[in-house]
Design an enzyme around this catalytic site. Structure first.
Site: not given
Length: 437
Positions: A1, A184-186
């Site tokens: 990210m 996940l994340s971004a």
């Protein structure tokens, strides 16, 4: 990210960029973002980009069996994304859909190979749609969760993902009333985007190591959202969601939040802000109705029940001892899934199993884990930040102080800032200024 700089180039013959997608970024901001990307690139690229960790023959065979189907034409695609589908051999008619969104530097195939969702698609009969961004959109293959042209209803990447859902309904006979999204994340933060911009499309979502909707609107603010995070009132966070689709009156999507206690990339306090956002959207308070521990590593789960007393509208899962990534638990057990063949898939708990349960796709009547028994009245301490850290009730990073367990920001590491902290359950502290007995 950490990779947030947008880099979608204009097509040949296109007019010079204007104030829309990417044209607003100044040369200075681009240079700053490029420097940050170069400085942090090695940390996230890791073995998942080049030289992945060796895998066993059995794992290699499983990956080969999980080949994705590329969908080259799925309708309007203003965000320039790729669509892949994992279709179980025995996919029933009118099957549910789970949209899966990978993290930075990853691909649809990497996410498919490691996250473990396909295991449950095979077991319970649902379609998995893997959306994939490219280096043409973002130099580090992040979904542009911070860029307004990609996060608004009917625009950019968000609109492309919504179109994939529509295509799944027509091409595969999917059930449009049972559409979920996770990432996940971004990809987790893009999950927040989809739940806010299209609450009429998604019944539920699971945000893994992500950020509340409406936090970042450019490169600079995006980094602040990631760490140390942004503190807003539940009402302010909820209003950002409501503004994404004005006039929508519900029902709102159910939301599961997953975050590692040791996440140094996206600060754990984002789990609290996400909780505040979605409990307020649902008209709920921020005190859980029940708590429990789940999985082999005693992940702490807090549930916020819907107003009708039914299933939880919001749940927060705090995974002990892990950093930034998707929790997986490789193996063939009923509650195991995933692989650790690349970075940011961490051997811990099979989040895919619990996310599938939260989505209501497991088709079982297995009882919920036992609820933790009532505890003694919460203990409270009022002290300055220096004393909270010394006593082990808080931690310090970069001159800032965070409550242990909740990750709430307490301010500067000094003797001049004072807060009351409440401990409940043991080892988990929350700010209780003026509200602790």
């Amino acid at each position: 990210m950490p990779y947030v700089v947008p880099s979608r180039p204009a097509p040949p013959g296109a007019p010079p960029p204007g104030p829309g997608r990417g044209g607003r970024w100044s040369r200075t901001v681009r240079r700053i973002a490029a420097v940050v990307a170069l400085a942090t690139g090695a940390a996230l690229a890791g073995p998942g980009v080049a030289g992945a960790a060796p895998t066993s023959p059995a794992a290699a065979e499983a990956r080969a069996a999980a080949a994705l189907e590329r969908v080259t034409s799925f309708g309007a695609n203003p965000g320039g994304l790729n669509m892949y589908v994992y279709r179980p051999a025995a996919l029933p008619a009118n099957a549910p859909v789970v949209v899966a969104l990978h993290g930075c530097t990853q691909s649809a195939q990497v996410y498919s190979d490691n996250a473990g969702l396909n295991t449950f698609a095979d077991r319970h009969g649902f379609l998995v749609v893997y959306a994939e961004t490219t280096t043409a959109n973002n130099a580090n293959k992040c979904f542009n969760w911070f860029q307004p042209g990609d996060t608004r209803r009917g625009q950019g990447e968000a609109a492309s993902i919504r179109q994939m859902v529509a295509h799944a309904a027509t091409a595969y006979g999917a059930d449009t009333d049972r559409v979920q999204v996770t990432g996940l994340s971004a990809g987790g933060t893009m999950t927040s985007v989809m739940l806010a911009a299209y609450p009429d499309v998604f019944a539920a979502g699971a945000v893994v190591a992500g950020i509340p909707y409406g936090c970042g609107t450019d490169v600079v603010s995006a980094f602040g959202c990631m760490s140390p995070g942004v503190d807003r009132t539940p009402a302010a966070w909820a209003q950002a969601v409501r503004d994404a689709h004005p006039g929508f009156a519900g029902p709102w999507p159910r939301v599961a939040i997953w975050h590692g206690d040791n996440d140094a990339t996206v600060a754990p306090r984002n789990a609290d802000e996400l909780r505040d956002q979605w409990t307020a959207v649902h008209g709920l308070g921020q005190t859980p109705d029940r708590t429990s521990t789940i999985g082999p590593n005693s992940t702490r789960r807090s549930e916020y029940l819907a107003a009708d007393g039914g299933a939880s509208a919001v749940e927060v899962n705090r995974v002990p001892g892990i950093g930034h990534g998707t929790p997986v638990d490789p193996g063939s057990g009923a509650e195991q899934c995933g692989a650790t063949g690349t970075q940011h898939f961490i051997d811990s708990i099979c989040s895919g199993y619990w996310i599938t349960r939260f989505f209501g796709l497991d088709g079982t009547t297995t009882p919920e884990p036992p609820v933790d028994p009532p505890t003694e009245p919460a203990a409270c301490w009022t002290a300055n930040n220096y004393e909270h850290v010394r006593a082990g009730r808080a931690t310090t990073t970069g001159g800032q102080v965070y409550a242990k367990g909740s990750g709430q920001h307490l301010g500067l590491y000094n003797t001049f800032v004072t807060h009351t902290l409440k401990e409940s359950p043991a080892g988990h502290y929350v700010v209780a200024d003026g509200s602790c007995p």
